[in-house]
Structures are given as structure tokens and as C-alpha cells.
Motif scaffolding. Structure first.
Motif, PDB file in Angstrom:
ATOM      1  N   GLU A  45       0.874  -1.165   0.000  1.00  0.00           N
ATOM      2  CA  GLU A  45       0.000   0.000   0.000  1.00  0.00           C
ATOM      3  C   GLU A  45       0.909   1.211   0.000  1.00  0.00           C
ATOM      4  OE1 GLU A  45      -2.368  -0.299   3.528  1.00  0.00           O
ATOM      5  OE2 GLU A  45      -3.713  -1.777   2.642  1.00  0.00           O
ATOM      6  N   SER A  46       0.618   2.188  -0.837  1.00  0.00           N
ATOM      7  CA  SER A  46       1.477   3.368  -0.887  1.00  0.00           C
ATOM      8  C   SER A  46       0.641   4.625  -1.071  1.00  0.00           C
ATOM      9  CB  SER A  46       2.489   3.243  -2.031  1.00  0.00           C
ATOM     10  OG  SER A  46       1.812   3.219  -3.275  1.00  0.00           O
ATOM     11  N   LYS A  47       1.223   5.725  -0.593  1.00  0.00           N
ATOM     12  CA  LYS A  47       0.543   7.007  -0.680  1.00  0.00           C
ATOM     13  C   LYS A  47       1.588   8.117  -0.667  1.00  0.00           C
ATOM     14  CE  LYS A  47      -2.231   7.625   2.764  1.00  0.00           C
ATOM     15  NZ  LYS A  47      -3.290   7.880   3.761  1.00  0.00           N
ATOM     16  N   LEU A  48       1.445   9.076  -1.562  1.00  0.00           N
ATOM     17  CA  LEU A  48       2.249  10.304  -1.572  1.00  0.00           C
ATOM     18  C   LEU A  48       1.293  11.479  -1.477  1.00  0.00           C
ATOM     19  CD1 LEU A  48       4.771   9.657  -4.498  1.00  0.00           C
ATOM     20  CD2 LEU A  48       5.299   9.718  -2.064  1.00  0.00           C
ATOM     21  N   ILE A  49       1.541  12.390  -0.544  1.00  0.00           N
ATOM     22  CA  ILE A  49       0.684  13.563  -0.374  1.00  0.00           C
ATOM     23  C   ILE A  49       1.514  14.813  -0.653  1.00  0.00           C
ATOM     24  CG2 ILE A  49      -0.780  14.874   1.204  1.00  0.00           C
ATOM     25  CD1 ILE A  49      -1.215  12.247   2.743  1.00  0.00           C
ATOM     26  N   PHE A  50       1.066  15.590  -1.626  1.00  0.00           N
ATOM     27  CA  PHE A  50       1.728  16.834  -2.005  1.00  0.00           C
ATOM     28  C   PHE A  50       0.843  18.013  -1.613  1.00  0.00           C
ATOM     29  CE2 PHE A  50       3.014  13.621  -5.063  1.00  0.00           C
ATOM     30  CZ  PHE A  50       4.384  13.764  -5.102  1.00  0.00           C
ATOM     31  N   PRO A  51       1.246  18.832  -0.635  1.00  0.00           N
ATOM     32  CA  PRO A  51       0.496  20.056  -0.348  1.00  0.00           C
ATOM     33  C   PRO A  51       0.728  21.046  -1.494  1.00  0.00           C
ATOM     34  CG  PRO A  51       2.009  19.496   1.448  1.00  0.00           C
ATOM     35  CD  PRO A  51       2.339  18.620   0.297  1.00  0.00           C
ATOM     36  N   LEU A  52      -0.321  21.358  -2.249  1.00  0.00           N
ATOM     37  CA  LEU A  52      -0.172  22.222  -3.421  1.00  0.00           C
ATOM     38  C   LEU A  52      -0.344  23.700  -3.097  1.00  0.00           C
ATOM     39  CD1 LEU A  52      -2.180  20.177  -6.079  1.00  0.00           C
ATOM     40  CD2 LEU A  52       0.288  20.148  -5.632  1.00  0.00           C
ATOM     41  N   MET A  53      -1.222  23.996  -2.129  1.00  0.00           N
ATOM     42  CA  MET A  53      -1.524  25.395  -1.852  1.00  0.00           C
ATOM     43  C   MET A  53      -2.053  25.515  -0.436  1.00  0.00           C
ATOM     44  SD  MET A  53      -4.415  27.751  -3.748  1.00  0.00           S
ATOM     45  CE  MET A  53      -5.825  27.081  -2.890  1.00  0.00           C
ATOM     46  N   GLN A  54      -1.691  26.613   0.207  1.00  0.00           N
ATOM     47  CA  GLN A  54      -2.287  26.948   1.494  1.00  0.00           C
ATOM     48  C   GLN A  54      -2.251  28.461   1.626  1.00  0.00           C
ATOM     49  OE1 GLN A  54      -0.828  24.805   4.860  1.00  0.00           O
ATOM     50  NE2 GLN A  54      -2.380  25.659   6.213  1.00  0.00           N
ATOM     51  N   ASN A  55      -3.438  29.076   1.551  1.00  0.00           N
ATOM     52  CA  ASN A  55      -3.558  30.520   1.669  1.00  0.00           C
ATOM     53  C   ASN A  55      -4.956  30.855   2.185  1.00  0.00           C
ATOM     54  OD1 ASN A  55      -5.287  30.351  -0.560  1.00  0.00           O
ATOM     55  ND2 ASN A  55      -3.636  30.811  -2.015  1.00  0.00           N
ATOM     56  N   ARG A  56      -5.392  32.093   2.018  1.00  0.00           N
ATOM     57  CA  ARG A  56      -6.695  32.500   2.552  1.00  0.00           C
ATOM     58  C   ARG A  56      -7.865  31.801   1.854  1.00  0.00           C
ATOM     59  NH1 ARG A  56      -8.940  37.039  -0.476  1.00  0.00           N
ATOM     60  NH2 ARG A  56      -7.510  37.528  -2.178  1.00  0.00           N
ATOM     61  N   PHE A  57      -7.621  31.175   0.702  1.00  0.00           N
ATOM     62  CA  PHE A  57      -8.667  30.439  -0.010  1.00  0.00           C
ATOM     63  C   PHE A  57      -8.766  28.981   0.460  1.00  0.00           C
ATOM     64  CE2 PHE A  57      -7.227  33.724  -3.016  1.00  0.00           C
ATOM     65  CZ  PHE A  57      -8.405  34.458  -3.076  1.00  0.00           C
ATOM     66  N   GLY A  58      -7.886  28.587   1.354  1.00  0.00           N
ATOM     67  CA  GLY A  58      -7.905  27.232   1.889  1.00  0.00           C
ATOM     68  C   GLY A  58      -6.639  26.478   1.540  1.00  0.00           C
ATOM     69  N   ALA A  59      -6.685  25.179   1.783  1.00  0.00           N
ATOM     70  CA  ALA A  59      -5.541  24.306   1.494  1.00  0.00           C
ATOM     71  C   ALA A  59      -5.956  23.280   0.454  1.00  0.00           C
ATOM     72  CB  ALA A  59      -5.079  23.603   2.764  1.00  0.00           C
ATOM     73  N   VAL A  60      -5.043  23.006  -0.468  1.00  0.00           N
ATOM     74  CA  VAL A  60      -5.274  21.999  -1.502  1.00  0.00           C
ATOM     75  C   VAL A  60      -4.131  20.994  -1.446  1.00  0.00           C
ATOM     76  CG1 VAL A  60      -5.508  21.539  -3.974  1.00  0.00           C
ATOM     77  CG2 VAL A  60      -6.510  23.608  -2.998  1.00  0.00           C
ATOM     78  N   ASP A  61      -4.485  19.715  -1.336  1.00  0.00           N
ATOM     79  CA  ASP A  61      -3.511  18.621  -1.326  1.00  0.00           C
ATOM     80  C   ASP A  61      -3.804  17.679  -2.482  1.00  0.00           C
ATOM     81  OD1 ASP A  61      -2.415  19.591   1.031  1.00  0.00           O
ATOM     82  OD2 ASP A  61      -3.518  18.193   2.305  1.00  0.00           O
ATOM     83  N   LEU A  62      -2.739  17.145  -3.062  1.00  0.00           N
ATOM     84  CA  LEU A  62      -2.835  16.101  -4.077  1.00  0.00           C
ATOM     85  C   LEU A  62      -2.275  14.831  -3.470  1.00  0.00           C
ATOM     86  CD1 LEU A  62      -3.229  14.990  -6.988  1.00  0.00           C
ATOM     87  CD2 LEU A  62      -0.879  15.765  -7.442  1.00  0.00           C
ATOM     88  N   THR A  63      -3.074  13.764  -3.501  1.00  0.00           N
ATOM     89  CA  THR A  63      -2.633  12.466  -3.002  1.00  0.00           C
ATOM     90  C   THR A  63      -2.578  11.480  -4.150  1.00  0.00           C
ATOM     91  OG1 THR A  63      -3.696  12.879  -0.860  1.00  0.00           O
ATOM     92  CG2 THR A  63      -3.139  10.594  -1.383  1.00  0.00           C
ATOM     93  N   LEU A  64      -1.430  10.828  -4.313  1.00  0.00           N
ATOM     94  CA  LEU A  64      -1.279   9.719  -5.259  1.00  0.00           C
ATOM     95  C   LEU A  64      -1.272   8.443  -4.429  1.00  0.00           C
ATOM     96  CD1 LEU A  64       1.606  11.166  -7.469  1.00  0.00           C
ATOM     97  CD2 LEU A  64      -0.860  11.367  -7.842  1.00  0.00           C
ATOM     98  N   PHE A  65      -2.007   7.430  -4.866  1.00  0.00           N
ATOM     99  CA  PHE A  65      -2.099   6.213  -4.065  1.00  0.00           C
ATOM    100  C   PHE A  65      -2.095   4.976  -4.957  1.00  0.00           C
ATOM    101  CE2 PHE A  65      -6.379   7.630  -4.995  1.00  0.00           C
ATOM    102  CZ  PHE A  65      -6.984   6.471  -5.457  1.00  0.00           C
ATOM    103  N   SER A  66      -1.748   3.860  -4.348  1.00  0.00           N
ATOM    104  CA  SER A  66      -1.780   2.572  -5.042  1.00  0.00           C
ATOM    105  C   SER A  66      -1.765   1.454  -4.007  1.00  0.00           C
ATOM    106  CB  SER A  66      -0.562   2.432  -5.962  1.00  0.00           C
ATOM    107  OG  SER A  66      -0.588   1.185  -6.638  1.00  0.00           O
ATOM    108  N   ASP A  67      -2.362   0.311  -4.371  1.00  0.00           N
ATOM    109  CA  ASP A  67      -2.264  -0.876  -3.527  1.00  0.00           C
ATOM    110  C   ASP A  67      -2.384  -2.125  -4.393  1.00  0.00           C
ATOM    111  OD1 ASP A  67      -5.193  -1.883  -3.487  1.00  0.00           O
ATOM    112  OD2 ASP A  67      -5.418   0.159  -2.749  1.00  0.00           O
ATOM    113  N   PHE A  68      -1.823  -3.210  -3.885  1.00  0.00           N
ATOM    114  CA  PHE A  68      -1.811  -4.472  -4.613  1.00  0.00           C
ATOM    115  C   PHE A  68      -1.611  -5.619  -3.633  1.00  0.00           C
ATOM    116  CE2 PHE A  68       0.634  -7.841  -6.798  1.00  0.00           C
ATOM    117  CZ  PHE A  68      -0.308  -8.191  -7.754  1.00  0.00           C
ATOM    118  N   THR A  69      -2.343  -6.696  -3.847  1.00  0.00           N
ATOM    119  CA  THR A  69      -2.177  -7.919  -3.057  1.00  0.00           C
ATOM    120  C   THR A  69      -2.188  -9.111  -3.999  1.00  0.00           C
ATOM    121  OG1 THR A  69      -3.365  -6.956  -1.188  1.00  0.00           O
ATOM    122  CG2 THR A  69      -3.117  -9.343  -1.202  1.00  0.00           C
ATOM    123  N   ARG A  70      -1.248 -10.007  -3.806  1.00  0.00           N
ATOM    124  CA  ARG A  70      -1.184 -11.247  -4.595  1.00  0.00           C
ATOM    125  C   ARG A  70      -1.213 -12.403  -3.622  1.00  0.00           C
ATOM    126  NH1 ARG A  70      -1.741 -14.849  -8.103  1.00  0.00           N
ATOM    127  NH2 ARG A  70      -0.184 -15.298  -9.687  1.00  0.00           N
TER     128      ARG A  70
END
Length: 182
Positions: A45-70
């Protein structure tokens, strides 16, 4: 500037209990047998979180994710009802008590379905949602929310479901409601 999470696993299960189709049907319904066998499960299971913006308009985060089970039995057969490789992204916007998200998930085809089970095709799942925290009452959060699910109206066959050949996951839909968490 980035948060990362990676979980790798390799599990050995002695006498793993599972149900599997035996290839027979009674009145059109498949017959399932409960069995036990030694099995090995590996994946991530993996996840990367990139905070893209944080100002008076709020905060925006981009999360990339993936998972796999065999899952495989010690005799090299596939364990039935394993989820496929999944990956995607989620955009989150937060401002005050408002939280909004857009999530796109790609599920690859599951070709290791197990004996007498059918493979499932790949899919794209697009969900959108918003919620507002109305009240924080002595540690209990009261939220109102709205969600739009499966906006692409994909015919999704869940590889972990016993009913995947008879009933797909729900098509395009919406929900509104309130939630109390305490």
C-alpha cells in the motif's frame, strides 16, 4: 513539502480458510466449498501527499495512491477473490469547516481469479464529495455531506465479491446526509 507512506507485506498463512467454487451449479447458482490450505500473501500500500496550496482560499492537497495484493497457495494456485492492482489520485480542498474531494481510481483487470472463478475487467471510478462541520459538541462532530459516486457510470465487477457475475457495483449515484462522529 511531501508526505510518503509505503507499507510492504509478505504473510504466510497456515491452513488459510477460504471458499471456492467447485465448478458445479444447483438451480443456476454456483456451489461453493469451504477449504483450507497453506497460502502466501504479498503486496503493498502506498501514498504520496503533495500540499499544493495553502492561503486564505484554503488548502489543496494532491494524493497519489496505489495498492496491490497477490495471494497464492503453496501448490501455486491463485487464492480466490483477491483485489486487483489499484492506483489513482485524490484532490482535497479544505477551508475552515468545509472539506471537498475529487477521487479517481483505476482498478486493473484481475486475471488471477482462482479456480472456477471468472476474471474481472479493469475500471475507472470517479467520486466527488463535500462535507461541512456544523457543530463540534463536546468531542462529537456533526457533519452534513453530499457525495456523487461512480460519475463515469462504469460497470464495475468487484473481484472480491461472490456476486460479481450477478450484480455489479452500483452505477452513478448520489448521497446526502449527516454524520455524527464521537
Amino acid at each position: 513539502w511531501i508526505k510518503a507512506q509505503l507499507d510492504l507485506f509478505h504473510n504466510w498463512a497456515g491452513n488459510y480458510i477460504y471458499q471456492q467454487r467447485n465448478g458445479e451449479f444447483i438451480d443456476g447458482a454456483p456451489v461453493l466449498e469451504t477449504r483450507q490450505a497453506d497460502a502466501t500473501f504479498m503486496g503493498y500500500e502506498s501514498k504520496l501527499i503533495f500540499p499544493l496550496m495553502q492561503n486564505r482560499f484554503g488548502a489543496v492537497d494532491l494524493t497519489l495512491f496505489s495498492d496491490f495484493t497477490r495471494g497464492r497457495f503453496v501448490d501455486s494456485r491463485d487464492v480466490p477473490r483477491m483485489p486487483p492492482l489499484r492506483f489513482g489520485f485524490q484532490l482535497d480542498h479544505t477551508k475552515g469547516e468545509w472539506n471537498n474531494y475529487l477521487r479517481l481510481t483505476r482498478g486493473e483487470a484481475q486475471t488471477h481469479a482462482g479456480d472456477n472463478d471468472t476474471a474481472t475487467p479493469s475500471y475507472l471510478l470517479l467520486n466527488l464529495g463535500t462535507q461541512y462541520q456544523v457543530l463540534d459538541l463536546h468531542g462529537a462532530d456533526v457533519m452534513v455531506f453530499a457525495k456523487a459516486n461512480n460519475l463515469l457510470n462504469e460497470n464495475i465487477r468487484n473481484s472480491t465479491s461472490y456476486l460479481r457475475n450477478f450484480a455489479p457495483e452500483p452505477g452513478r449515484g448520489a448521497e446526502i446526509g449527516f454524520r455524527v462522529s464521537y
